[in-house]
Structures are given as C-alpha cells and as structure tokens.
Write a protein that holds these residues in place. Structure first.
Motif, short mmCIF file in Angstrom:
data_model
loop_
_atom_site.label_atom_id
_atom_site.label_comp_id
_atom_site.label_asym_id
_atom_site.label_seq_id
_atom_site.Cartn_x
_atom_site.Cartn_y
_atom_site.Cartn_z
N MET A 106 -8.91 -2.58 1.04
CA MET A 106 -7.52 -2.67 1.45
C MET A 106 -6.73 -1.68 0.61
O MET A 106 -6.55 -1.87 -0.60
CB MET A 106 -6.98 -4.09 1.26
CG MET A 106 -7.53 -5.10 2.24
SD MET A 106 -6.98 -4.74 3.93
CE MET A 106 -7.71 -6.15 4.81
N LEU A 107 -6.27 -0.59 1.25
CA LEU A 107 -5.62 0.50 0.56
C LEU A 107 -4.12 0.50 0.83
O LEU A 107 -3.67 0.16 1.93
CB LEU A 107 -6.23 1.83 0.99
CG LEU A 107 -7.74 1.99 0.74
CD1 LEU A 107 -8.21 3.37 1.16
CD2 LEU A 107 -8.10 1.70 -0.70
N ARG A 108 -3.37 0.92 -0.16
CA ARG A 108 -1.91 0.85 -0.06
C ARG A 108 -1.37 1.88 0.93
O ARG A 108 -1.78 3.05 0.92
CB ARG A 108 -1.28 1.06 -1.44
CG ARG A 108 0.24 0.94 -1.43
CD ARG A 108 0.80 0.77 -2.82
NE ARG A 108 2.24 0.66 -2.80
CZ ARG A 108 2.98 0.33 -3.85
NH1 ARG A 108 2.38 0.06 -5.03
NH2 ARG A 108 4.29 0.24 -3.77
N LEU A 109 -0.48 1.41 1.78
CA LEU A 109 0.25 2.29 2.69
C LEU A 109 1.59 2.60 2.05
O LEU A 109 2.32 1.69 1.64
CB LEU A 109 0.45 1.58 4.04
CG LEU A 109 1.01 2.41 5.18
CD1 LEU A 109 0.03 3.50 5.61
CD2 LEU A 109 1.35 1.52 6.38
N ASN A 110 1.93 3.88 1.95
CA ASN A 110 3.10 4.27 1.17
C ASN A 110 4.40 4.18 1.93
O ASN A 110 5.46 3.97 1.33
CB ASN A 110 2.90 5.71 0.67
CG ASN A 110 1.70 5.83 -0.26
OD1 ASN A 110 1.53 5.02 -1.17
ND2 ASN A 110 0.85 6.82 -0.01
N SER A 111 4.36 4.33 3.25
CA SER A 111 5.58 4.31 4.05
C SER A 111 5.21 4.19 5.52
O SER A 111 4.04 4.33 5.90
CB SER A 111 6.39 5.60 3.83
OG SER A 111 5.68 6.72 4.33
N LEU A 112 6.21 3.98 6.36
CA LEU A 112 5.97 3.97 7.80
C LEU A 112 5.47 5.34 8.27
O LEU A 112 4.57 5.44 9.10
CB LEU A 112 7.25 3.61 8.55
CG LEU A 112 7.65 2.14 8.60
CD1 LEU A 112 9.03 1.99 9.23
CD2 LEU A 112 6.62 1.33 9.38
N GLU A 113 6.06 6.39 7.70
CA GLU A 113 5.67 7.74 8.10
C GLU A 113 4.23 8.04 7.69
O GLU A 113 3.55 8.87 8.32
CB GLU A 113 6.62 8.76 7.47
CG GLU A 113 8.06 8.68 7.96
CD GLU A 113 8.82 7.45 7.44
OE1 GLU A 113 9.77 7.01 8.11
OE2 GLU A 113 8.43 6.93 6.37
N ASP A 114 3.77 7.37 6.65
CA ASP A 114 2.41 7.57 6.16
C ASP A 114 1.36 7.27 7.24
O ASP A 114 0.30 7.89 7.28
CB ASP A 114 2.20 6.67 4.94
CG ASP A 114 0.94 6.99 4.16
OD1 ASP A 114 0.36 8.07 4.37
OD2 ASP A 114 0.55 6.15 3.32
N ILE A 115 1.67 6.31 8.13
CA ILE A 115 0.70 5.91 9.16
C ILE A 115 0.30 7.10 10.02
O ILE A 115 -0.88 7.31 10.33
CB ILE A 115 1.28 4.78 10.03
CG1 ILE A 115 1.51 3.52 9.20
CG2 ILE A 115 0.35 4.48 11.20
CD1 ILE A 115 2.15 2.39 9.98
N ASN A 116 1.29 7.90 10.42
CA ASN A 116 1.02 9.00 11.36
C ASN A 116 0.16 10.10 10.74
O ASN A 116 -0.40 10.93 11.46
CB ASN A 116 2.33 9.58 11.87
CG ASN A 116 3.10 8.59 12.72
OD1 ASN A 116 2.50 7.79 13.44
ND2 ASN A 116 4.42 8.63 12.64
N SER A 117 0.07 10.12 9.42
CA SER A 117 -0.75 11.14 8.76
C SER A 117 -2.21 10.73 8.65
O SER A 117 -3.06 11.53 8.26
CB SER A 117 -0.19 11.42 7.36
OG SER A 117 -0.41 10.31 6.49
N LEU A 118 -2.52 9.48 8.98
CA LEU A 118 -3.89 8.98 8.81
C LEU A 118 -4.76 9.40 9.99
O LEU A 118 -4.33 9.37 11.14
CB LEU A 118 -3.87 7.45 8.71
CG LEU A 118 -3.04 6.85 7.57
CD1 LEU A 118 -3.06 5.33 7.65
CD2 LEU A 118 -3.54 7.32 6.21
N PRO A 119 -6.01 9.77 9.73
CA PRO A 119 -6.92 10.14 10.83
C PRO A 119 -7.33 8.93 11.65
O PRO A 119 -7.31 7.79 11.17
CB PRO A 119 -8.12 10.75 10.10
CG PRO A 119 -8.09 10.15 8.72
CD PRO A 119 -6.64 9.92 8.39
N LEU A 120 -7.73 9.19 12.89
CA LEU A 120 -8.21 8.15 13.78
C LEU A 120 -9.72 7.95 13.61
O LEU A 120 -10.47 8.92 13.46
CB LEU A 120 -7.92 8.51 15.24
CG LEU A 120 -6.46 8.39 15.71
CD1 LEU A 120 -6.31 9.05 17.07
CD2 LEU A 120 -6.04 6.93 15.77
N THR A 121 -10.14 6.69 13.65
CA THR A 121 -11.56 6.38 13.59
C THR A 121 -12.16 6.37 14.99
O THR A 121 -11.45 6.54 15.99
CB THR A 121 -11.78 5.01 12.94
OG1 THR A 121 -11.31 3.99 13.84
CG2 THR A 121 -11.04 4.88 11.62
#
Length: 291
Positions: A182-197
């Motif tokens: 379980m890794l920390r999410l820094n912001s709402l905008e952070d989500i869009n920078s994450l790659p898709l599995t």
C-alpha cells in the motif's frame, strides 16, 4: 480443497454475471449511496425559487431539509422530477408510471451555490454510509482501491480523502505472486501520472521507489476493501490471488495491528454465504445499498 476452489469459482462466475447486468448509471448511483448520504428533492411542489447552498466541498451533505409536504394527486399531473443532492446535484431521476424510476444524467458534481427553480424538499432518505461512518471519520491513514469497472466507484472517495486532509494509500500488486504493498498517493493529480496495469487500473510503476509504504511507517487505520462477493458474516470472495488476505496478515504483525476493514459493494455482490477456508481473512463490515 478442490471442492472449495470449485465452489468459489462458480460463485465468482455468478456474481460477475449479476454485476455485468448493471448499467453504468446504476453502478454510479449505488456507488454514491455507499459513499455518502444523499437526499431526494422534489421540484414539483413550490411556486417560488429556492436557493440550496453547498459548502466548498462538493461531496459534503446538503443542508437539512424543511418538513415534508404531500404530493398532488391529479391523474394528469406530470410525474415529479427529483434532484439527487450531495452538496450539489449529482443525478436526476423521474418517477414514472406505477412507481418505476428512470434515471437521467446531469453534468456531475457541482460546488458553490446551487439554484434550483421551484424546489421543495421531499422524500428524504438519509444513508449513514462511508463519509458519515465513525471509523472513516476518525481514521487518518486510509488505504483505498482504485476501482475496476465491476467495483464500487472510488474516485469520489479519493477526492473526499484529500479534501478532508487524510493520508491516502493505494495498492501496488506484484504480478505472479500474492504480494501487495500500500503506497502513498500524493495528490489527486498524482493518479493520472501512474501507469496502467494489465487489469487496466493505475498503480505506481516498478521504478517508482520513493513512495511511503504504509507498514514501513505508521501503519493503517482503515482499509477500504474491494472484492467480487461478500456475505453479512464478513466473509469475502476475492479474485483468487490472495493479495488482501496476505496483506492483512502482514498488518497483524505491525505494531499498530490490523486496521479496521470496510468492504464497498454493489447489492448484487451480496451472497447468502461465501465459501471460505482458514486462509481467508474476515472483514469487519460491508457497506452496500439496502433494499
């Protein structure tokens, strides 16, 4: 053991079929019911304009309604339109013939003052669900899944967590194993920078090594649990990889201990009994729309 695996797999197929029969609008509606209280507002009874003010948080409950008043009964009267409110309108429905309901989409969540012409509050069901839950309100460090198409939508929950100043953690699944962090999410905008599995969900990539893992620091107060099926005894049917069962075992070895667990479910995911064995971890509570 083979019989148990077969029973679980048969139940997974049955539940997937039930959830596949839900429209996207129905999934969104149930997700809203699970996450926050809402009111139905009838616009057919008042002759004057009414302003419904929401606070700066678009997911906060709307102000308390005035007393309920009755409907007219003329046969030719058009069916009333109801606004589904949670701070601002998040959906619109019309009551049709013989009590059937037809849902219509709006432009989504709104913040700031909301002006509704000819509004009178009526039919006010209030759901004590996630945002009003004492464990959610008292928890600071919360893990939440980023939802797949057959799961309760969690976008609004993540948004509410950040607006409430909570610390948000999301899963990172390791392929070809049952290991999950379980890794920390820094912001709402952070989500869009994450790659898709390959499951088409976002999670931190292999080279994303600087994020805080919840159990390396202060542990977790609450985990919001996904799943395919649940029963009212707290048994959960996952997808067969064992990610959450394994992670909860790790939590139990942390000085803070096992966090409170709340599953978020469509009512179609509720089962009379989920088959389990000794490796399946009980969850503390299931939130869903009760009939």
């Amino acid at each position: 053991m083979a019989a148990l695996r077969a029973a679980k797999q048969a139940l997974r197929k049955e539940i997937k079929k039930r959830v596949a029969g839900l429209s996207e609008e129905e999934k969104v509606r149930q997700s809203q019911v699970v996450s926050h209280k809402f009111w139905l507002v009838d616009d057919s009874q008042s002759s004057s304009d009414t302003e419904v003010s929401s606070n700066s948080d678009p997911l906060a409950p709307a102000p308390a309604p005035p007393p309920r008043q009755g409907h007219g009964s003329a046969e030719n009267d058009p069916p009333p339109t109801y606004y589904l409110l949670c701070g601002g309108p998040v959906g619109v429905l019309t009551i049709g013939e013989q009590g059937n309901t037809v849902y219509r989409e709006t432009d989504g969540l709104q913040s700031g003052p909301v002006h509704l012409q000819s509004v009178l509050y009526d039919l006010v069901p209030v759901f004590l669900q996630l945002f009003d839950h004492p464990m959610y309100q008292s928890s600071q460090r919360i893990a939440v899944f980023l939802s797949m198409p057959d799961e309760v939508r969690t976008e609004a929950i993540v948004q509410h967590m950040f607006s409430s100043g909570k610390v948000c953690f999301i899963p990172k699944y390791l392929s070809n194993s049952s290991h999950m962090d379980m890794l920390r999410l820094n912001s709402l905008e952070d989500i869009n920078s994450l790659p898709l599995t390959s499951w088409n969900i976002r999670q931190p990539g292999e080279d994303d090594t600087q994020r805080e893992e919840a159990l390396d620091a202060g542990g977790l107060d609450l985990i919001l649990m996904p799943g395919l099926g649940f029963d009212k005894s707290g048994n959960r049917l996952g997808r067969g990889k064992g990610f959450y069962d394994t992670y909860l075992e790790r939590c139990m070895r942390h000085p803070k201990g096992k966090p409170y667990t709340i599953a978020l479910a469509f009512k179609e995911q509720l089962c009379k009994e989920v088959p389990v064995d000794d490796s399946d971890m009980l969850i503390d509570e299931v939130l869903y729309e009760e009939d």
